[in-house]
Design an enzyme around this catalytic site. Structure first.
Site, PDB file in Angstrom:
ATOM      1  N   ASN A 164       0.800  -1.236   0.000  1.00 45.94           N
ATOM      2  CA  ASN A 164       0.000   0.000   0.000  1.00 45.94           C
ATOM      3  C   ASN A 164       0.832   1.285   0.000  1.00 45.94           C
ATOM      4  O   ASN A 164       0.373   2.306  -0.493  1.00 45.94           O
ATOM      5  CB  ASN A 164      -1.003  -0.013   1.159  1.00 45.94           C
ATOM      6  CG  ASN A 164      -0.360  -0.110   2.506  1.00 45.94           C
ATOM      7  OD1 ASN A 164       0.783  -0.546   2.634  1.00 45.94           O
ATOM      8  ND2 ASN A 164      -1.086   0.273   3.540  1.00 45.94           N
ATOM      9  N   GLU A 261       4.818  -4.178  12.038  1.00 43.35           N
ATOM     10  CA  GLU A 261       3.833  -3.123  11.734  1.00 43.35           C
ATOM     11  C   GLU A 261       2.662  -3.816  11.042  1.00 43.35           C
ATOM     12  O   GLU A 261       2.728  -4.101   9.845  1.00 43.35           O
ATOM     13  CB  GLU A 261       4.464  -2.072  10.805  1.00 43.35           C
ATOM     14  CG  GLU A 261       5.601  -1.287  11.420  1.00 43.35           C
ATOM     15  CD  GLU A 261       5.136  -0.225  12.402  1.00 43.35           C
ATOM     16  OE1 GLU A 261       3.913  -0.038  12.566  1.00 43.35           O
ATOM     17  OE2 GLU A 261       5.997   0.415  13.030  1.00 43.35           O
ATOM     18  N   CYS A 295      -3.295   0.902   6.838  1.00 45.54           N
ATOM     19  CA  CYS A 295      -3.319   0.086   8.057  1.00 45.54           C
ATOM     20  C   CYS A 295      -3.993   0.785   9.232  1.00 45.54           C
ATOM     21  O   CYS A 295      -4.719   0.171   9.994  1.00 45.54           O
ATOM     22  CB  CYS A 295      -1.898  -0.278   8.434  1.00 45.54           C
ATOM     23  SG  CYS A 295      -0.808   1.155   8.547  1.00 45.54           S
ATOM     24  N   GLU A 462       8.195   2.757  14.013  1.00 39.27           N
ATOM     25  CA  GLU A 462       8.893   3.396  12.903  1.00 39.27           C
ATOM     26  C   GLU A 462       8.772   4.898  13.116  1.00 39.27           C
ATOM     27  O   GLU A 462       7.823   5.374  13.744  1.00 39.27           O
ATOM     28  CB  GLU A 462       8.287   2.969  11.563  1.00 39.27           C
ATOM     29  CG  GLU A 462       8.595   1.493  11.316  1.00 39.27           C
ATOM     30  CD  GLU A 462       8.307   0.985   9.926  1.00 39.27           C
ATOM     31  OE1 GLU A 462       7.272   1.345   9.360  1.00 39.27           O
ATOM     32  OE2 GLU A 462       9.131   0.191   9.429  1.00 39.27           O
TER      33      GLU A 462
HETATM   34  N1  LIG Z   1       1.211  -1.141  10.603  1.00 36.86           N
HETATM   35  C1  LIG Z   1       1.704  -0.680   9.462  1.00 36.86           C
HETATM   36  O1  LIG Z   1       2.571   0.183   9.429  1.00 36.86           O
HETATM   37  C2  LIG Z   1       1.196  -1.221   8.149  1.00 36.86           C
HETATM   38  C3  LIG Z   1       1.470  -0.505   6.979  1.00 36.86           C
HETATM   39  C4  LIG Z   1       0.988  -1.005   5.765  1.00 36.86           C
HETATM   40  C5  LIG Z   1       0.231  -2.168   5.726  1.00 36.86           C
HETATM   41  N2  LIG Z   1      -0.034  -2.837   6.871  1.00 36.86           N
HETATM   42  C6  LIG Z   1      -0.867  -4.055   6.843  1.00 36.86           C
HETATM   43  O2  LIG Z   1      -0.484  -4.864   5.741  1.00 36.86           O
HETATM   44  C7  LIG Z   1      -1.594  -5.630   5.296  1.00 36.86           C
HETATM   45  C8  LIG Z   1      -1.717  -5.506   3.795  1.00 36.86           C
HETATM   46  O3  LIG Z   1      -0.500  -5.788   3.189  1.00 36.86           O
HETATM   47  P1  LIG Z   1      -0.194  -7.168   2.450  1.00 36.86           P
HETATM   48  O4  LIG Z   1      -1.438  -7.718   1.881  1.00 36.86           O
HETATM   49  O5  LIG Z   1       0.972  -6.932   1.565  1.00 36.86           O
HETATM   50  O6  LIG Z   1       0.264  -8.090   3.687  1.00 36.86           O
HETATM   51  P2  LIG Z   1       0.875  -9.539   3.656  1.00 36.86           P
HETATM   52  O7  LIG Z   1       1.074  -9.947   5.069  1.00 36.86           O
HETATM   53  O8  LIG Z   1       0.120 -10.445   2.774  1.00 36.86           O
HETATM   54  O9  LIG Z   1       2.304  -9.368   2.919  1.00 36.86           O
HETATM   55  C9  LIG Z   1       3.261  -8.460   3.403  1.00 36.86           C
HETATM   56  C10 LIG Z   1       4.632  -8.885   2.924  1.00 36.86           C
HETATM   57  O10 LIG Z   1       4.983 -10.132   3.502  1.00 36.86           O
HETATM   58  C11 LIG Z   1       5.423 -11.039   2.486  1.00 36.86           C
HETATM   59  N3  LIG Z   1       5.092 -12.393   2.949  1.00 36.86           N
HETATM   60  C12 LIG Z   1       3.925 -13.064   2.765  1.00 36.86           C
HETATM   61  N4  LIG Z   1       3.994 -14.274   3.378  1.00 36.86           N
HETATM   62  C13 LIG Z   1       5.212 -14.346   3.969  1.00 36.86           C
HETATM   63  C14 LIG Z   1       5.873 -15.332   4.757  1.00 36.86           C
HETATM   64  N5  LIG Z   1       5.285 -16.488   5.073  1.00 36.86           N
HETATM   65  N6  LIG Z   1       7.108 -15.082   5.203  1.00 36.86           N
HETATM   66  C15 LIG Z   1       7.724 -13.901   4.909  1.00 36.86           C
HETATM   67  N7  LIG Z   1       7.158 -12.924   4.159  1.00 36.86           N
HETATM   68  C16 LIG Z   1       5.921 -13.151   3.692  1.00 36.86           C
HETATM   69  C17 LIG Z   1       4.686 -10.573   1.245  1.00 36.86           C
HETATM   70  O11 LIG Z   1       5.318 -11.048   0.069  1.00 36.86           O
HETATM   71  C18 LIG Z   1       4.759  -9.073   1.410  1.00 36.86           C
HETATM   72  O12 LIG Z   1       6.003  -8.575   1.001  1.00 36.86           O
HETATM   73  C19 LIG Z   1      -2.802  -5.069   6.028  1.00 36.86           C
HETATM   74  O13 LIG Z   1      -3.146  -5.924   7.084  1.00 36.86           O
HETATM   75  C20 LIG Z   1      -2.290  -3.740   6.557  1.00 36.86           C
HETATM   76  O14 LIG Z   1      -2.976  -3.276   7.687  1.00 36.86           O
HETATM   77  C21 LIG Z   1       0.439  -2.402   8.072  1.00 36.86           C
HETATM   78  C1  LIG Z   2       0.571   6.658   7.905  1.00 39.05           C
HETATM   79  C2  LIG Z   2       1.023   5.642   6.899  1.00 39.05           C
HETATM   80  C3  LIG Z   2       0.983   4.241   7.462  1.00 39.05           C
HETATM   81  C4  LIG Z   2       0.732   3.280   6.384  1.00 39.05           C
HETATM   82  C5  LIG Z   2      -0.169   2.188   6.813  1.00 39.05           C
HETATM   83  O1  LIG Z   2      -0.766   1.478   5.995  1.00 39.05           O
END
Ligand SMILES: NC(=O)c1ccc[n+]([C@@H]2O[C@H](COP(=O)([O-])OP(=O)(O)OC[C@H]3O[C@@H](n4cnc5c(N)ncnc54)[C@H](O)[C@@H]3O)[C@@H](O)[C@H]2O)c1
Ligand SMILES: CCCCC=O
Length: 488
Positions: A164, A261, A295, A462
């Site tokens: 994202n 995160e 997120c 972060e």
């Molecule tokens: N807290 C934050 O700062 C933050 C920021 C952005 C997104 N998010 C969260 O991310 C999610 C959406 O992102 P997504 O769909 O890419 O998440 P995801 O967990 O599917 O994938 C995230 C990353 O992990 C990798 N991955 C997947 N399986 C793995 C494994 N078994 N071992 C190691 N790496 C692996 C993916 O290839 C990708 O690079 C939402 O839940 C969102 O809330 C959190």
């Molecule tokens: C404030 C930006 C954080 C990104 C989460 O998805």
């Protein structure tokens, strides 16, 4: 069920879901033909390739890159601190180009993509400043002896990113990691593999030694390989809770520290004494940036009963004005969701909640939707992270009641409150179980403020000064100024 006043009250919003007649696709030519792995200061086509994958443009479904998943990385630890300020300058110079790439590969509007590039260079600038002021403590001991502490790098840090905020996540992880003297291997999401390469090239151009920042492409298998690798000292992960659990499990086997995160289902509480105009703007900011794929979004919007109708009416009115369409057009504010499976997942949530009558795809093969609703706490769309432009509006009576309901979730990423009563604002945020709380605003992310979660939304931070602690380790040095008093 979704809107207390019934379907009629939603009709302006439904109208806003119709395709915009002026939106014309302008993204038909961008293709990446260079390799998308980066080792030793250069793009490489890895010899250890495990297969090819395709990256798409969400707005058109067009393939913009075919890339190879890889496992090897070429890290070189280096004594010198990299010149992050020069990297910051180059990102600012190339902002439009980087934002366009982000917009094409992710689907967020060009307007928003530029803001992400701003938060990225600001991060490099901030940690460039902090790097020089990293210091330990001097502790006086009896008899003239003393101790001191040194902050030392961890070694090779792995960054794993979500799709994202591709460029921003790569920057938020690499800038503090490099500032602390570490090397980083970054694995972007396979949905958005492109912009991390621009960051890698910028670091090289800025004089960061080859091998200090590397990009390895791939999905779960590559991520697992990196987490389990014996050379890796730390994993910083941004993604979903289920993947976060796996990362923690794998890292635990090597006693590697992790930053997680993760996802959220954050509450935004609107008291009746709020500034209504700001509260409505705040609710839109809390739900519709990056098509709701954020997120920390405040997706559970609790509104005090006295102002529920007025607030909902205003939200509908302003949602109707959001310009959806081709993300590369200057006045677009919402582009497509990341891909069709995700769109279908989001629509599935809406369908479970009601028959889907108040929502619908609107643009380019159905990649976009928006939804506003009046909901109950027990609805699936109120309990689970949807990660799309779906705002759930709930009503409440009292402060104590709303606090209990706001905290009744396993997530704890963010929370927000709108009120003119300053005592209440601080009292409420003190009770909210969330790592990042907003008072009278939402989803602003100054680099000086730490960002991260409570509960299942993860741990570690972060941004902010504290992140230095997550990318370094403390060495204690004990200095004897007298003779050894032996027990033997
Ligand atoms: N807290 C934050 O700062 C933050 C920021 C952005 C997104 N998010 C969260 O991310 C999610 C959406 O992102 P997504 O769909 O890419 O998440 P995801 O967990 O599917 O994938 C995230 C990353 O992990 C990798 N991955 C997947 N399986 C793995 C494994 N078994 N071992 C190691 N790496 C692996 C993916 O290839 C990708 O690079 C939402 O839940 C969102 O809330 C959190
Ligand atoms: C404030 C930006 C954080 C990104 C989460 O998805």
């Amino acid at each position: 069920m979704f809107l207390r006043a019934g379907r009629a009250a939603l009709s302006p919003l439904v109208r806003s879901l119709q395709p915009s007649p002026v939106a014309a696709m302008s993204t038909g030519t961008f293709v990446v033909s260079q390799p998308l792995n980066y080792r030793g200061g250069a793009r490489v086509e890895p010899a250890d390739a495990s297969g090819t994958e395709k990256a798409f443009e969400p707005a058109t479904g067009r393939v913009i890159a075919t890339f190879t998943s890889a496992f090897k990385y070429g890290v070189k630890l280096h004594g010198a601190l990299p010149n992050l300020l020069e990297g910051c300058r180059i990102i600012r110079d190339r902002e439009d180009e980087i934002a366009a790439v982000e917009c094409i590969n992710n689907g967020k509007s060009i307007f928003e993509a530029r803001l992400d590039i701003d938060t990225s260079w600001q991060c490099l600038e901030y940690y460039a400043g902090l790097a020089a002021s990293m210091a330990g403590e001097h502790i006086q001991l009896p008899g003239g002896s003393f101790g001191y502490t040194r902050r030392e790098p961890l070694g090779v840090c792995v960054g794993i990113g979500a799709w994202n905020y591709p460029f921003q996540i790569a920057s938020w992880k690499s800038a503090p990691a490099l500032a602390c003297g570490n090397a980083m291997v970054f694995k972007p999401s396979p949905f958005t593999p492109v912009s991390a390469l621009l960051l890698a090239e910028i670091y090289t151009e800025a004089g960061v030694p080859p091998g200090l920042f590397n990009v390895v492409q791939g999905g779960a298998a590559t991520g697992q390989f990196l987490c389990q690798h014996h050379d890796v000292a730390k994993v910083s992960f941004t993604g979903s809770v289920p993947t976060g659990m796996k990362i923690m499990e794998m890292s635990a086997k090597g006693i590697k520290p992790v930053t997680l995160e993760l996802g959220g289902k954050s509450p935004l509480i609107i008291f009746s004494d709020c500034d209504m105009n700001n509260a409505v703007k705040g609710a839109l900011m809390a739900n519709f940036l990056t098509q709701g794929q954020v997120c920390c979004n405040g997706t559970r919007v609790f509104v005090q009963k006295e102002i529920l109708d007025k607030f909902t009416e205003e939200v509908v009115k302003q949602t109707q004005r959001i310009k959806i369409g081709d993300p590369l057009l200057e006045d677009t504010r919402m582009g497509p969701l990341i891909n069709r499976p995700h769109l279908e997942r989001v629509l599935g949530f809406v369908k479970v909640a009601k028959d889907g009558a108040h929502c619908g795809p609107s643009y380019s093969g159905g990649f976009i939707l928006m939804f506003a609703a009046n909901c109950r706490d027990d609805m699936t769309c109120v309990k689970e992270e949807i990660f799309g432009p779906v705002m759930s509006i709930l009503s409440f009576d009292t402060e104590a009641e709303v606090l209990e309901r706001a905290n009744d979730t396993t997530f704890g990423l963010a929370a927000g409150v709108f009120t003119r009563d300053i005592q209440r604002a601080h009292r409420v945020v003190a009770e909210l179980q969330a790592g990042t709380c907003f008072i009278n605003n939402y989803n602003v992310s100054p680099v000086e403020l730490p960002f991260g979660g409570y509960k299942k939304s993860g741990f570690g931070r972060e941004n902010g000064r504290v992140t230095i602690e997550y990318y370094s380790q403390l060495k204690t040095v004990c200095v004897e100024m007298g003779d050894v008093e032996s027990a033997f």
